[in-house]
Design an enzyme around this catalytic site. Sequence first.
Site, PDB file in Angstrom:
ATOM      1  N   ASP A  78       9.434 -11.529 -10.107  1.00 34.10           N
ATOM      2  CA  ASP A  78      10.066 -11.673  -8.790  1.00 34.10           C
ATOM      3  C   ASP A  78      10.265 -13.152  -8.447  1.00 34.10           C
ATOM      4  O   ASP A  78       9.419 -13.985  -8.789  1.00 34.10           O
ATOM      5  CB  ASP A  78       9.157 -11.075  -7.693  1.00 34.10           C
ATOM      6  CG  ASP A  78       8.945  -9.576  -7.873  1.00 34.10           C
ATOM      7  OD1 ASP A  78       9.787  -8.949  -8.553  1.00 34.10           O
ATOM      8  OD2 ASP A  78       7.934  -9.064  -7.382  1.00 34.10           O
TER       9      ASP A  78
ATOM     10  N   ASP B 243       5.187 -16.430   0.031  1.00 31.76           N
ATOM     11  CA  ASP B 243       4.379 -15.724  -0.989  1.00 31.76           C
ATOM     12  C   ASP B 243       3.275 -16.661  -1.460  1.00 31.76           C
ATOM     13  O   ASP B 243       2.093 -16.323  -1.519  1.00 31.76           O
ATOM     14  CB  ASP B 243       5.233 -15.408  -2.234  1.00 31.76           C
ATOM     15  CG  ASP B 243       6.164 -14.224  -2.069  1.00 31.76           C
ATOM     16  OD1 ASP B 243       7.270 -14.267  -2.642  1.00 31.76           O
ATOM     17  OD2 ASP B 243       5.793 -13.259  -1.378  1.00 31.76           O
TER      18      ASP B 243
ATOM     19  N   GLU C  24      -0.789 -10.503  -6.921  1.00 31.67           N
ATOM     20  CA  GLU C  24       0.569 -10.343  -7.457  1.00 31.67           C
ATOM     21  C   GLU C  24       1.110 -11.681  -7.933  1.00 31.67           C
ATOM     22  O   GLU C  24       1.909 -11.752  -8.867  1.00 31.67           O
ATOM     23  CB  GLU C  24       1.495  -9.788  -6.377  1.00 31.67           C
ATOM     24  CG  GLU C  24       2.937  -9.667  -6.846  1.00 31.67           C
ATOM     25  CD  GLU C  24       3.930  -9.431  -5.717  1.00 31.67           C
ATOM     26  OE1 GLU C  24       3.513  -9.355  -4.558  1.00 31.67           O
ATOM     27  OE2 GLU C  24       5.114  -9.297  -6.009  1.00 31.67           O
ATOM     28  N   GLU C  25       0.687 -12.757  -7.270  1.00 33.05           N
ATOM     29  CA  GLU C  25       1.227 -14.088  -7.572  1.00 33.05           C
ATOM     30  C   GLU C  25       0.449 -14.827  -8.649  1.00 33.05           C
ATOM     31  O   GLU C  25       0.708 -16.009  -8.900  1.00 33.05           O
ATOM     32  CB  GLU C  25       1.298 -14.931  -6.279  1.00 33.05           C
ATOM     33  CG  GLU C  25       2.059 -14.287  -5.145  1.00 33.05           C
ATOM     34  CD  GLU C  25       3.508 -13.907  -5.524  1.00 33.05           C
ATOM     35  OE1 GLU C  25       4.071 -14.543  -6.434  1.00 33.05           O
ATOM     36  OE2 GLU C  25       4.047 -12.966  -4.913  1.00 33.05           O
TER      37      GLU C  25
ATOM     38  N   ASP D 137      -1.819  -8.155  -2.630  1.00 34.61           N
ATOM     39  CA  ASP D 137      -0.414  -8.572  -2.589  1.00 34.61           C
ATOM     40  C   ASP D 137      -0.339  -9.474  -1.375  1.00 34.61           C
ATOM     41  O   ASP D 137      -0.354  -8.979  -0.247  1.00 34.61           O
ATOM     42  CB  ASP D 137       0.473  -7.330  -2.444  1.00 34.61           C
ATOM     43  CG  ASP D 137       1.939  -7.688  -2.310  1.00 34.61           C
ATOM     44  OD1 ASP D 137       2.759  -6.760  -2.244  1.00 34.61           O
ATOM     45  OD2 ASP D 137       2.276  -8.894  -2.274  1.00 34.61           O
TER      46      ASP D 137
ATOM     47  N   LEU E  67       1.877 -11.305   0.104  1.00 33.27           N
ATOM     48  CA  LEU E  67       3.001 -11.184   1.023  1.00 33.27           C
ATOM     49  C   LEU E  67       3.904 -10.083   0.483  1.00 33.27           C
ATOM     50  O   LEU E  67       4.586 -10.277  -0.530  1.00 33.27           O
ATOM     51  CB  LEU E  67       3.756 -12.522   1.110  1.00 33.27           C
ATOM     52  CG  LEU E  67       4.350 -12.909   2.466  1.00 33.27           C
ATOM     53  CD1 LEU E  67       5.436 -11.918   2.830  1.00 33.27           C
ATOM     54  CD2 LEU E  67       3.324 -12.963   3.569  1.00 33.27           C
ATOM     55  N   ASP E  68       3.855  -8.931   1.132  1.00 31.12           N
ATOM     56  CA  ASP E  68       4.648  -7.778   0.675  1.00 31.12           C
ATOM     57  C   ASP E  68       5.941  -7.711   1.481  1.00 31.12           C
ATOM     58  O   ASP E  68       5.923  -7.854   2.703  1.00 31.12           O
ATOM     59  CB  ASP E  68       3.825  -6.506   0.893  1.00 31.12           C
ATOM     60  CG  ASP E  68       4.621  -5.269   0.556  1.00 31.12           C
ATOM     61  OD1 ASP E  68       5.026  -5.117  -0.617  1.00 31.12           O
ATOM     62  OD2 ASP E  68       4.893  -4.462   1.469  1.00 31.12           O
TER      63      ASP E  68
ATOM     64  N   GLU F 210      -0.610  -2.693  -4.777  1.00 32.01           N
ATOM     65  CA  GLU F 210       0.289  -2.025  -3.816  1.00 32.01           C
ATOM     66  C   GLU F 210      -0.074  -0.540  -3.720  1.00 32.01           C
ATOM     67  O   GLU F 210      -0.572  -0.066  -2.701  1.00 32.01           O
ATOM     68  CB  GLU F 210       1.764  -2.225  -4.227  1.00 32.01           C
ATOM     69  CG  GLU F 210       2.256  -3.662  -4.040  1.00 32.01           C
ATOM     70  CD  GLU F 210       3.708  -3.879  -4.499  1.00 32.01           C
ATOM     71  OE1 GLU F 210       4.073  -3.402  -5.590  1.00 32.01           O
ATOM     72  OE2 GLU F 210       4.468  -4.528  -3.750  1.00 32.01           O
TER      73      GLU F 210
END
Length: 340
Positions: free
Chosen positions: A74, A80, A103-104, A124, A126-127, A287
């Site tokens: 992404d 994020d 996630e990052e 996560d 920043l979703d 998530e």
Amino acid sequence: MEDYEPAEGEASRIGLTLETYILEGMLGRREARGYFTSLLNQIALAAKMVTSRVRRAGLVNVLGTTGDTNATGDTVQKLDQEANETLLRVLGRRNHCAAAASEEEEDIRILSTADTANYLVVFDPLDGSSNIDVNISIGTIFGVYRKEHDGPATKADFLKPGRELQAAGYIIYGSSTQFVITTGGAVHGFTYDPSVGEFLLSHENIRVPDHHPTYSINEGNAGRWTDGVKHWNDWVKGEDNAEKRPYSLRYVGTLVADAHRTLLRGGIFAYPGDTKSPEGKLRLLYEANPIAFIFEAAGGVATTGEERILDIEPTELHQRVPLILGSTRNVDEFLSFGKK
Ligand code: AHG
Ligand code: MN
Ligand code: MN
């Protein structure tokens, strides 16, 4: 793990702070006085820090992208990265979190090797990143596991099914900022009051209604769905007054926002696999699992369409999974159309 029951005639606890709720074991973990309490309060602190940036995103330099891509390909938005660094920094401060999977972050981040570091956090940060720059609701998702051994955390510690979560929650930065959390018993919602700088209890013991005539799916993917999903999609849009069809379509494109609406009002959210992405788009660890844990605690369901999300044995940190969640009867309707 029984949940806290108010004493006979005890005044409602609406308005209590999140910190009081955690400290007084009202999340159903009376034995957890210290490290678990501190860890959840650290997550609440990080949420306050992120919300203060989100609320001023147009004024402070956090809009737009960093020019990088993350572990799942992404485009990384500035927010994020900032939310990721805030969570890592805050979680690393009190020596209760041994490691985090974000996630990052390509791999896990070791945050403490102290003996008190008994927990692991997946998040996560920043979703709904694609919605940041257009001021549509975004969120943060987290889950807490216990580290079951001495010594430093390893990647293998994170590859456990979601049913082993000790706590799961999300923060939705919407018309107000709300913090929804469960430790497996009841699900409670806390609304941030910036005038006192606290999350105050606003939604005690959230329960998912068993049905609602609302569905949530990205119709832009319709050409790639399996026949079963296509038939279900035609059915929800069919005319049947008695069954309140056609259902209303609501799709924000931020999982936390679509899940929060479904949690409170009922209905169904689906991000199924399709011919382009057989495993769907959403990530299992940070998530699908935390959101599934919340839905099951609130009397809802969360499935891949074939199996319970919380029973999946993960093999990779960033693996994707089809996610169908919501009211029991809405999900049963979806499953009745099968894979045909
Ligand atoms: P993230 O911003 O953390 O990458 O998550 C975005 C996810 C999820 O929030 C949402 O449900 C989904 O992407 C929307 O995907 P589409 O835009 O393909 O519908
Ligand atoms: Mn996300
Ligand atoms: Mn994200």
